[in-house]
Structures are given as structure tokens and as C-alpha cells.
Motif scaffolding. Structure first.
Motif, mmCIF file in Angstrom:
data_model
loop_
_atom_site.group_PDB
_atom_site.id
_atom_site.type_symbol
_atom_site.label_atom_id
_atom_site.label_comp_id
_atom_site.label_asym_id
_atom_site.label_seq_id
_atom_site.Cartn_x
_atom_site.Cartn_y
_atom_site.Cartn_z
ATOM 1 N N CYS A 126 0.854 -1.193 0.000
ATOM 2 C CA CYS A 126 0.000 0.000 0.000
ATOM 3 C C CYS A 126 0.889 1.242 0.000
ATOM 4 C CB CYS A 126 -0.969 0.001 1.179
ATOM 5 S SG CYS A 126 -0.185 0.075 2.799
ATOM 6 N N GLN A 127 0.259 2.380 -0.319
ATOM 7 C CA GLN A 127 0.997 3.639 -0.494
ATOM 8 C C GLN A 127 0.656 4.622 0.630
ATOM 9 O OE1 GLN A 127 -0.590 6.000 -3.672
ATOM 10 N NE2 GLN A 127 1.280 7.153 -4.020
ATOM 11 N N GLY A 128 1.609 4.907 1.493
ATOM 12 C CA GLY A 128 1.369 5.819 2.612
ATOM 13 C C GLY A 128 1.986 7.184 2.377
ATOM 14 N N GLY A 135 -2.199 16.600 1.395
ATOM 15 C CA GLY A 135 -2.669 15.814 0.256
ATOM 16 C C GLY A 135 -2.070 16.435 -0.989
ATOM 17 N N SER A 136 -2.737 17.472 -1.492
ATOM 18 C CA SER A 136 -2.163 18.215 -2.622
ATOM 19 C C SER A 136 -0.827 18.822 -2.217
ATOM 20 C CB SER A 136 -3.109 19.343 -3.051
ATOM 21 O OG SER A 136 -4.362 18.813 -3.384
ATOM 22 N N ASP A 137 -0.788 19.342 -0.991
ATOM 23 C CA ASP A 137 0.455 19.937 -0.485
ATOM 24 C C ASP A 137 1.251 18.846 0.242
ATOM 25 O OD1 ASP A 137 2.422 21.603 0.413
ATOM 26 O OD2 ASP A 137 1.261 22.328 2.141
ATOM 27 N N ARG A 386 -7.559 17.367 -9.676
ATOM 28 C CA ARG A 386 -7.661 18.011 -11.000
ATOM 29 C C ARG A 386 -7.105 19.443 -10.996
ATOM 30 N NH1 ARG A 386 -13.465 17.602 -13.244
ATOM 31 N NH2 ARG A 386 -13.845 17.978 -11.047
ATOM 32 N N GLU A 387 -7.455 20.218 -9.965
ATOM 33 C CA GLU A 387 -7.019 21.622 -9.948
ATOM 34 C C GLU A 387 -5.490 21.710 -9.865
ATOM 35 O OE1 GLU A 387 -9.432 20.314 -8.063
ATOM 36 O OE2 GLU A 387 -11.061 21.202 -9.221
ATOM 37 N N VAL A 388 -4.917 20.762 -9.129
ATOM 38 C CA VAL A 388 -3.459 20.760 -8.968
ATOM 39 C C VAL A 388 -2.798 20.394 -10.308
ATOM 40 C CG1 VAL A 388 -1.553 19.616 -7.759
ATOM 41 C CG2 VAL A 388 -3.627 20.279 -6.514
HETATM 42 C C1 LIG Z 1 -10.257 6.899 -3.585
HETATM 43 C C2 LIG Z 1 -8.974 7.503 -3.094
HETATM 44 C C3 LIG Z 1 -7.864 6.693 -2.918
HETATM 45 C C4 LIG Z 1 -6.681 7.234 -2.420
HETATM 46 N N1 LIG Z 1 -5.616 6.396 -2.185
HETATM 47 C C5 LIG Z 1 -4.489 6.896 -1.625
HETATM 48 C C6 LIG Z 1 -3.405 6.027 -1.270
HETATM 49 O O1 LIG Z 1 -3.467 4.812 -1.468
HETATM 50 N N2 LIG Z 1 -2.317 6.566 -0.684
HETATM 51 C C7 LIG Z 1 -2.191 7.904 -0.442
HETATM 52 O O2 LIG Z 1 -1.167 8.332 0.049
HETATM 53 N N3 LIG Z 1 -3.209 8.765 -0.754
HETATM 54 C C8 LIG Z 1 -4.347 8.277 -1.336
HETATM 55 N N4 LIG Z 1 -5.395 9.132 -1.641
HETATM 56 C C9 LIG Z 1 -5.282 10.539 -1.272
HETATM 57 C C10 LIG Z 1 -5.167 11.482 -2.464
HETATM 58 O O3 LIG Z 1 -3.874 11.439 -2.994
HETATM 59 C C11 LIG Z 1 -5.538 12.895 -1.949
HETATM 60 O O4 LIG Z 1 -6.917 12.860 -1.628
HETATM 61 C C12 LIG Z 1 -5.290 13.960 -2.991
HETATM 62 O O5 LIG Z 1 -3.921 14.151 -3.189
HETATM 63 C C13 LIG Z 1 -5.923 15.305 -2.570
HETATM 64 O O6 LIG Z 1 -5.513 15.654 -1.289
HETATM 65 P P1 LIG Z 1 -6.547 16.028 -0.131
HETATM 66 O O7 LIG Z 1 -7.566 14.939 -0.046
HETATM 67 O O8 LIG Z 1 -5.771 16.338 1.089
HETATM 68 O O9 LIG Z 1 -7.306 17.310 -0.653
HETATM 69 P P2 LIG Z 1 -6.762 18.801 -0.600
HETATM 70 O O10 LIG Z 1 -5.342 18.845 -1.029
HETATM 71 O O11 LIG Z 1 -7.109 19.390 0.728
HETATM 72 O O12 LIG Z 1 -7.652 19.483 -1.722
HETATM 73 C C14 LIG Z 1 -8.997 19.869 -1.495
HETATM 74 C C15 LIG Z 1 -9.467 20.634 -2.724
HETATM 75 O O13 LIG Z 1 -8.679 21.816 -2.895
HETATM 76 C C16 LIG Z 1 -8.101 21.847 -4.207
HETATM 77 N N5 LIG Z 1 -6.747 22.412 -4.123
HETATM 78 C C17 LIG Z 1 -5.748 22.028 -3.291
HETATM 79 N N6 LIG Z 1 -4.629 22.762 -3.520
HETATM 80 C C18 LIG Z 1 -4.931 23.588 -4.543
HETATM 81 C C19 LIG Z 1 -4.185 24.600 -5.247
HETATM 82 N N7 LIG Z 1 -2.902 24.852 -4.951
HETATM 83 N N8 LIG Z 1 -4.805 25.275 -6.253
HETATM 84 C C20 LIG Z 1 -6.111 25.005 -6.585
HETATM 85 N N9 LIG Z 1 -6.862 24.085 -5.929
HETATM 86 C C21 LIG Z 1 -6.282 23.387 -4.925
HETATM 87 C C22 LIG Z 1 -8.053 20.393 -4.649
HETATM 88 O O14 LIG Z 1 -8.055 20.284 -6.051
HETATM 89 C C23 LIG Z 1 -9.317 19.840 -4.023
HETATM 90 O O15 LIG Z 1 -10.418 20.123 -4.868
HETATM 91 C C24 LIG Z 1 -6.594 8.622 -2.135
HETATM 92 C C25 LIG Z 1 -7.711 9.438 -2.329
HETATM 93 C C26 LIG Z 1 -8.898 8.898 -2.804
HETATM 94 C C27 LIG Z 1 -10.080 9.816 -2.971
#
Ligand SMILES: Cc1cc2nc3c(=O)[nH]c(=O)nc-3n(C[C@H](O)[C@H](O)[C@H](O)COP(=O)(O)OP(=O)(O)OC[C@H]3O[C@@H](n4cnc5c(N)ncnc54)[C@H](O)[C@@H]3O)c2cc1C
Length: 400
Positions: A126-128, A135-137, A386-388
Motif C-alpha cells: 500500500c501507499q502511505g 494531500g495536494s500539499d 484536478r485543480e493541482v
Molecule cells: C479513492 C482515493 C484513494 C486514495 N488512495 C491513496 C493512497 O493509497 N495513498 C495515499 O497516500 N493517498 C491516497 N489518496 C489521497 C489522495 O492522494 C488525496 O486525496 C489527494 O492528493 C488530494 O488531497 P486532499 O484529499 O488532502 O485534498 P486537498 O489537497 O485538501 O484538496 C482539497 C481541494 O482543494 C483543491 N486544491 C488544493 N490545492 C490547490 C491549489 N494549490 N490550487 C487550486 N486548488 C487546490 C483540490 O483540487 C481539491 O479540490 C486517495 C484518495 C482517494 C479519494
């Protein structure tokens, strides 16, 4: 210009098709079609073993590690046939994420220890990466790993960790140096999931699945030999990995199969005695999706053809991730449009795997469609939202 396949490629396709027809276990394929999350560990193991014994456990790996040496076109044909047969395609975290990183940056010991069990289906990963506030950051992650003698001691929390309940191992991004800029202080560690101090708590998702998890790490001790490459270089390795994840996130084969499924459903559903697929309104919807999917397919084929190119493909890969994930939502939406009131069939993805009996009250083609539609909403989030991706395109392609 010649758009067809050579005779050799066609006979390769026939051989692959025959293999899937004869060897893909029907019970696993059925559970896969209904889309249980997470799939049973034994299903993943059994199918990977069958692929491995045929020499096709990880077609894209270098030959010296058990790959096939196939051309990009042959890999494409293989994937098309895998999906045409409705055979299981799982375990990307193992074969397509951590393994390429170990092959590119791991030690000789790590290659010897980890690649064989992945290929044979004995171990699954699995990927941690993601955390509650990273998430995005991702560079803002807070989980720490402190060196204590020959071991790292990890403390922190991960979230959205897919398959953590069934994984033997996890690859984790951890902070090993808080004194440098965030991207320079991150390391890539390989962690056995039954190590004392790890607690996994499932998060029930909208379709009832239990594939997503929170992972808590409290004084988790990991041998130093499980550090991939150099300490502080984890960001570079993660970027390498995520680029591979995003190319896969074009979801081409999934999208083609699900469009075919939408058309099959529409051929069986009737409106005023006419198959839905023959009604002008629905036929137009299908044509729109089909044309865009064909364009996506050609874009993916162009990238595959350039796999050895020196060109920086980051912006293109991000564009593919956006189109592919939006397409996932469109093809599953088309299925909902075709099913009409039959969308009310809901298969609880949290149900024990053996309980997925065929429901006589519903046509078989309804099985798993609504839950599949629901989980497809996440495709524009995981693997980089998508936004990222749009920000990446703006920066790399347009210099904004
Ligand atoms: C089904 C599923 C499976 C997943 N599996 C894994 C996994 O196995 N391992 C793992 O490590 N992660 C996993 N993830 C996590 C995934 O990588 C993160 O959900 C993703 O990177 C977004 O991060 P966040 O959820 O913290 O949202 P956020 O980063 O908080 O984003 C929230 C919203 O803000 C927007 N946003 C954020 N930053 C910006 C910016 N700079 N400019 C414009 N808009 C912005 C985003 O597009 C989003 O719409 C999974 C997620 C899902 C939904």
C-alpha cells in the motif's frame, strides 16, 4: 499512414486473448466486475500467481527483473485484452508504483528481497503518502522518522491509504530532516504493515467499500536498510512514482471497457419497444463520449510511443490525468443514464466477498454499476487532484 496492426501483433493479440479466456478464474472476474473494495487478498494473490507462471506478472518491468521486453504496442494490446476479458487488474501499488522505484533507486538487497515476492503475488503493497493536512500539499507532511542506531523510529498519521488492511508492506513518505526546505527533508521508507505500533482504521466510502484507511504510526521501528536510496531524496523518488501513477490514471482501458458496458446496457434496455441505444438522444450522447475517448486513446498511444523520449512529459501526463479521470465519470454517468430506475440496485461493497450472489431480481448487467459510478467520483481527486494538475500545466506548458 498505416493505422492497423501487423500480422505478428494480431497473432500476439490472439494468444493473449486465449490465455485470458482460459486462465482468468471466473469467480475472481465476477467479483472484480461487481467491484468489491478492497478485493480479497487471496484473489489478488491467486491471479498474480497465474500471470507470473505465464511470465506476464509485470510486463513493463525490465527483463532482468522478470519483465517481458514487449514493445509499447504489445503492452497496449495486453492491457486491452485484459480489460476485454474482464480479468482483474489490481496491485498497481506493488507492480507499478513501489517496484519501479526499487528498481531505479533501491539497493541490491532491496531488489533481491522485494521484487520476487511482488512478481509472484506473495506480497502486496500500500501507499502511505497522504496525511490529514498534506494531500495536494504533500511536501507539508508531518510524519517523522528519527534514526536511532540502525533503526528509524516513525511517528505520525497517514490517511486515505488504499488497501492498508490487506497489504503486507507499505511505502511511506516520512520527514527525516526538519531543518531544510520541506522537499529536501523527506525520505522513502519500506515498512512491514504488521510492525508493532501500526494501527489501521478503515474509512467506509460512499459505495460501502472499506478500501480506504487511516494509518496511525506510533514508535514504529524500521531497519535502516529499508530506506530507499538516500535520506532526504524521497521527494524525487515520489515524483518519479507519481508520474507513473498519472499515466496509468488516463484509465484508458477502464474507460473503453465501461463505455462498451454502457452500450451493452443500452442495447438491452428498451424505450417504447425500441432499444435505448437506437434512440437519437441516447445515440448522440454515446457518440460524444466515444469521439472524446478515441481522442484520449490516440493521446495515450502517442505518449506510449515516446516512452524513451528525452522530452519532459510532466504537463502532458497531467493533461491525460485530467481527461482520463473526467472520462471515467462520463462513461459511468452514461451507464446510469442507460439504467434509469435500475440504478437503485446497490451492491454493498462492504459485504463479505462470498455474499455476492447473483440477484435474480435484477438483470445481471446491473450488478456493481451504481457503486462503480459512485467510486468514480473520486477519480478526479486521487493521484493528484484536478485543480493541482491544472496548476502544473499552467506552470510547465505555459510558464505562468
Ligand atoms: C479513492 C482515493 C484513494 C486514495 N488512495 C491513496 C493512497 O493509497 N495513498 C495515499 O497516500 N493517498 C491516497 N489518496 C489521497 C489522495 O492522494 C488525496 O486525496 C489527494 O492528493 C488530494 O488531497 P486532499 O484529499 O488532502 O485534498 P486537498 O489537497 O485538501 O484538496 C482539497 C481541494 O482543494 C483543491 N486544491 C488544493 N490545492 C490547490 C491549489 N494549490 N490550487 C487550486 N486548488 C487546490 C483540490 O483540487 C481539491 O479540490 C486517495 C484518495 C482517494 C479519494
Amino acid at each position: 499512414m498505416h493505422f492497423g496492426y501487423s500480422e505478428e501483433d494480431e497473432s500476439f493479440r490472439q494468444a493473449v486473448r486465449k490465455f485470458f479466456d482460459e486462465q482468468a478464474p471466473a469467480d475472481i472476474s465476477r467479483r472484480w466486475r461487481v467491484g468489491v473494495h478492497p478485493p480479497a487478498r487471496d484473489d489478488i494473490r491467486r491471479w498474480q500467481r497465474i500471470l507470473y507462471e505465464r511470465g506476464w506478472g509485470a510486463p513493463h518491468w525490465p527483463v532482468e527483473h522478470g519483465g517481458t521486453g514487449w514493445s509499447a504496442l504489445r503492452k497496449h494490446i495486453f492491457m486491452e485484452e485484459l480489460y476485454n476479458a474482464d480479468a482483474m487488474d489490481y496491485g498497481w501499488q506493488s507492480t507499478q508504483m513501489v517496484a519501479p522505484v526499487i528498481i531505479a533507486f533501491g539497493s541490491d538487497w532491496q531488489k533481491k528481497r522485494f521484487l520476487g515476492p511482488i512478481l509472484r503475488g506473495d506480497e502486496f503493497w500500500c501507499q502511505g503518502f497522504s496525511e490529514p493536512n498534506a494531500g495536494s500539499d504533500l511536501a507539508g507532511l508531518k510524519t517523522t522518522a528519527v534514526l536511532d542506531g540502525d533503526e528509524y523510529v516513525i511517528n505520525g498519521q497517514k490517511i486515505w491509504t488504499s488497501d492498508a488492511t490487506i497489504a503486507d508492506w507499505g511505502f511511506f513518505l516520512v520527514k527525516t530532516d526538519a531543518t531544510v526546505k520541506p522537499q529536501r527533508g523527506i525520505s522513502f521508507l519500506l515498512v512491514k504493515m504488521d510492525t508493532p505500533g501500526i494501527t489501521v482504521r478503515p474509512i467506509v466510502s460512499i459505495e460501502g467499500g472499506r478500501g480506504l484507511n487511516e494509518v496511525f504510526l506510533e514508535n514504529v521501528r524500521v531497519p535502516k536498510s529499508h530506506l530507499v536510496g538516500e535520506a532526504g531524496m524521497g521527494w524525487t523518488y515520489a515524483k518519479y512514482l507519481l508520474e507513473k501513477e498519472r499515466t496509468a490514471s488516463a484509465f484508458l482501458y477502464f474507460n473503453k471497457r465501461e463505455l462498451r458496458r454502457a452500450k451493452d446496457i443500452a442495447a438491452q434496455e428498451r424505450v417504447d419497444g425500441l432499444p435505448l441505444i437506437d434512440t437519437p438522444g441516447f445515440a448522440r450522447k454515446v457518440a460524444e463520449v466515444e469521439a472524446d475517448l478515441l481522442a484520449l486513446e490516440w493521446s495515450v498511444l502517442r505518449i506510449l510511443a515516446q516512452e524513451k523520449s528525452e522530452r519532459n512529459l510532466d504537463a502532458v501526463v497531467s493533461a491525460l490525468k485530467i481527461s482520463g479521470s473526467e472520462m471515467q465519470q462520463r462513461v459511468t454517468q452514461l451507464q446510469m443514464d442507460a439504467l434509469g430506475p435500475r440504478v437503485l440496485r446497490f451492491d454493498d461493497h462492504g459485504a463479505p466477498h462470498d455474499d455476492l450472489s447473483i440477484d435474480e431480481n435484477w438483470p445481471d448487467y446491473t450488478g456493481g454499476r451504481t457503486s462503480g459510478y459512485l467510486i468514480a467520483r473520486a477519480s478526479t481527486i486521487y493521484g493528484g487532484a484536478r485543480e493541482v494538475q491544472k496548476n502544473i500545466i499552467a506552470k510547465l506548458a505555459f510558464g505562468l
